[in-house]
Design a protein around this motif. Structure first.
Motif, PDB file in Angstrom:
ATOM      1  N   ASP A  87       1.161   1.224   0.898  1.00  0.00           N
ATOM      2  CA  ASP A  87      -0.131   0.291  -0.236  1.00  0.00           C
ATOM      3  C   ASP A  87      -1.344  -0.264   0.527  1.00  0.00           C
ATOM      4  O   ASP A  87      -2.465   0.157   0.065  1.00  0.00           O
ATOM      5  CB  ASP A  87       0.255   0.181  -1.693  1.00  0.00           C
ATOM      6  CG  ASP A  87       0.321   1.557  -2.317  1.00  0.00           C
ATOM      7  OD1 ASP A  87       0.808   2.762  -2.125  1.00  0.00           O
ATOM      8  OD2 ASP A  87       1.081   1.513  -3.816  1.00  0.00           O
ATOM      9  N   LEU A  88      -0.311  -1.467   0.400  1.00  0.00           N
ATOM     10  CA  LEU A  88      -1.719  -3.040   1.059  1.00  0.00           C
ATOM     11  C   LEU A  88      -2.682  -2.555   2.607  1.00  0.00           C
ATOM     12  O   LEU A  88      -3.486  -3.433   2.676  1.00  0.00           O
ATOM     13  CB  LEU A  88      -0.970  -3.882   1.182  1.00  0.00           C
ATOM     14  CG  LEU A  88      -0.361  -4.382   0.123  1.00  0.00           C
ATOM     15  CD1 LEU A  88       0.732  -5.611   0.103  1.00  0.00           C
ATOM     16  CD2 LEU A  88      -1.402  -5.676  -1.153  1.00  0.00           C
ATOM     17  N   LYS A  94      -9.156   0.769   4.584  1.00  0.00           N
ATOM     18  CA  LYS A  94     -10.434   1.634   3.579  1.00  0.00           C
ATOM     19  C   LYS A  94     -11.242  -0.213   3.889  1.00  0.00           C
ATOM     20  O   LYS A  94     -12.485  -0.050   4.166  1.00  0.00           O
ATOM     21  CB  LYS A  94      -9.873   1.910   2.626  1.00  0.00           C
ATOM     22  CG  LYS A  94     -10.998   2.354   1.782  1.00  0.00           C
ATOM     23  CD  LYS A  94     -10.443   2.794  -0.289  1.00  0.00           C
ATOM     24  CE  LYS A  94     -12.118   3.825   0.036  1.00  0.00           C
ATOM     25  NZ  LYS A  94     -11.087   3.532  -1.490  1.00  0.00           N
ATOM     26  N   LYS A  95     -10.802  -0.766   3.272  1.00  0.00           N
ATOM     27  CA  LYS A  95     -11.946  -2.430   2.804  1.00  0.00           C
ATOM     28  C   LYS A  95     -12.367  -2.462   4.317  1.00  0.00           C
ATOM     29  O   LYS A  95     -14.182  -2.418   4.667  1.00  0.00           O
ATOM     30  CB  LYS A  95     -11.251  -3.366   2.460  1.00  0.00           C
ATOM     31  CG  LYS A  95     -11.932  -4.568   2.565  1.00  0.00           C
ATOM     32  CD  LYS A  95     -11.108  -5.630   1.818  1.00  0.00           C
ATOM     33  CE  LYS A  95     -12.397  -6.372   2.031  1.00  0.00           C
ATOM     34  NZ  LYS A  95     -11.273  -7.960   1.267  1.00  0.00           N
ATOM     35  N   TYR A 100     -16.457  -2.725   9.038  1.00  0.00           N
ATOM     36  CA  TYR A 100     -16.855  -2.198  10.827  1.00  0.00           C
ATOM     37  C   TYR A 100     -17.461  -1.030  11.150  1.00  0.00           C
ATOM     38  O   TYR A 100     -17.671  -0.649  11.918  1.00  0.00           O
ATOM     39  CB  TYR A 100     -16.039  -2.813  10.905  1.00  0.00           C
ATOM     40  CG  TYR A 100     -15.506  -4.628  11.233  1.00  0.00           C
ATOM     41  CD1 TYR A 100     -16.232  -5.173  11.321  1.00  0.00           C
ATOM     42  CD2 TYR A 100     -13.632  -4.588  10.080  1.00  0.00           C
ATOM     43  CE1 TYR A 100     -16.209  -7.044  11.254  1.00  0.00           C
ATOM     44  CE2 TYR A 100     -13.738  -6.398  10.086  1.00  0.00           C
ATOM     45  CZ  TYR A 100     -14.683  -6.977   9.968  1.00  0.00           C
ATOM     46  OH  TYR A 100     -14.504  -9.056   9.781  1.00  0.00           O
ATOM     47  N   ILE A 101     -17.626  -0.165   9.974  1.00  0.00           N
ATOM     48  CA  ILE A 101     -18.458   1.048  10.335  1.00  0.00           C
ATOM     49  C   ILE A 101     -17.105   1.627  11.014  1.00  0.00           C
ATOM     50  O   ILE A 101     -17.191   2.754  12.007  1.00  0.00           O
ATOM     51  CB  ILE A 101     -19.302   1.268  11.266  1.00  0.00           C
ATOM     52  CG1 ILE A 101     -20.887  -0.125   9.949  1.00  0.00           C
ATOM     53  CG2 ILE A 101     -20.154   2.480  10.662  1.00  0.00           C
ATOM     54  CD1 ILE A 101     -22.115   0.195  10.941  1.00  0.00           C
ATOM     55  N   LYS A 102     -15.853   2.287  10.509  1.00  0.00           N
ATOM     56  CA  LYS A 102     -14.825   2.824  11.038  1.00  0.00           C
ATOM     57  C   LYS A 102     -14.118   3.502   9.685  1.00  0.00           C
ATOM     58  O   LYS A 102     -13.105   3.197   9.659  1.00  0.00           O
ATOM     59  CB  LYS A 102     -14.034   1.446  11.719  1.00  0.00           C
ATOM     60  CG  LYS A 102     -15.040   1.279  13.438  1.00  0.00           C
ATOM     61  CD  LYS A 102     -13.585   0.300  14.477  1.00  0.00           C
ATOM     62  CE  LYS A 102     -13.937  -0.145  15.040  1.00  0.00           C
ATOM     63  NZ  LYS A 102     -13.357  -0.919  15.972  1.00  0.00           N
ATOM     64  N   SER A 103     -14.453   3.902   9.148  1.00  0.00           N
ATOM     65  CA  SER A 103     -13.856   5.044   8.188  1.00  0.00           C
ATOM     66  C   SER A 103     -12.796   6.161   8.033  1.00  0.00           C
ATOM     67  O   SER A 103     -12.061   6.328   7.618  1.00  0.00           O
ATOM     68  CB  SER A 103     -14.998   5.521   7.126  1.00  0.00           C
ATOM     69  OG  SER A 103     -15.845   6.160   7.870  1.00  0.00           O
ATOM     70  N   HIS A 104     -12.686   6.185   9.470  1.00  0.00           N
ATOM     71  CA  HIS A 104     -12.246   7.673   9.930  1.00  0.00           C
ATOM     72  C   HIS A 104     -10.561   6.552   9.902  1.00  0.00           C
ATOM     73  O   HIS A 104      -9.437   7.792  10.323  1.00  0.00           O
ATOM     74  CB  HIS A 104     -12.647   8.129  11.531  1.00  0.00           C
ATOM     75  CG  HIS A 104     -12.461   7.389  11.978  1.00  0.00           C
ATOM     76  ND1 HIS A 104     -13.295   5.732  12.546  1.00  0.00           N
ATOM     77  CD2 HIS A 104     -11.567   6.811  13.667  1.00  0.00           C
ATOM     78  CE1 HIS A 104     -13.085   5.155  13.763  1.00  0.00           C
ATOM     79  NE2 HIS A 104     -12.412   5.935  14.736  1.00  0.00           N
TER      80      HIS A 104
END
Length: 205
Positions: A87-88, A94-95, A100-104
């Motif tokens: 979970d961490l 996600k954070k 850093y614009i790397k949501s994938h």
């Protein structure tokens, strides 16, 4: 309101007496003023030190200890609650993926097992730092096991060019967010205007 004092075990003895006085008398006094200001607070403190041992060796006031220790909650270190690691990990990926614009980015089973077998002497702060660094070092192919470097270890491949590319992305993002306002962008990046100017010149932006 609520007053939270983190790492209270680090407070010097000379300030411990002032804190004790404020808690007992429920009043404070501003520097340079003779006026007593009444307070009504709920006090919460945190520490990773053994305050009882410190009170025995004289580095923490015993009367202050018993004043703040009305209800004690012991939080086990991360190494004793490995079940929290998944979970961490998802939370910090996600954070920092957004930052850093790397949501994938996603972690695979090998990464998870590597993190579960580390002892985490720095607890959550260390965990978060390791994940942030991994996100920075990751490339378009996603997170790799070698991106997760523990303190004292050396990354197998840390490209200065890659780090520069991420810095450029952050600068461009801050400038877009501030509509080109250098002062706001510099504040968003946590640097001075002069440093921002130098970086813009360095990267030809």
């Amino acid at each position: 309101g609520t007053l939270f004092l983190d790492e209270i075990g680090n407070i010097p003895l000379r300030l411990q007496s002032k804190l004790l006085s404020a808690i007992q008398n429920r009043e404070i006094q501003a520097i340079g003023s003779n006026e007593k200001i009444p307070i009504d607070i709920r006090l919460i403190t945190a520490t990773n030190k053994n305050l009882f041992d410190m009170s025995q060796n004289g580095s923490f006031r015993e009367d202050l200890l018993y004043r703040i220790n009305t209800i004690q909650i012991d939080i086990p270190p991360l190494r004793e609650r490995i079940e929290d690691v998944p979970d961490l990990l998802n939370l910090f990926i996600k954070k920092y993926g957004q930052k850093y614009i790397k949501s994938h980015l996603k972690a695979n089973r090998k990464i998870l097992e590597k993190l579960k077998h580390h002892t985490w002497p720095g607890n959550i702060r260390e965990f978060e730092h390791v994940v942030e660094k991994a996100v920075i070092l990751s490339d378009e192919n996603g997170l790799r096991e070698t991106d997760f470097v523990f303190p004292g270890q050396k990354a197998e491949t840390i490209s200065s060019l890659k780090l520069q590319e991420h810095e450029i992305i952050l600068i461009q993002k801050a400038l877009r967010k501030s509509s080109g306002n250098f002062s706001i962008a510099a504040n968003e990046l946590g640097i001075t205007r002069k440093t921002l100017y130098n970086k813009l010149k360095k990267y030809g932006l």
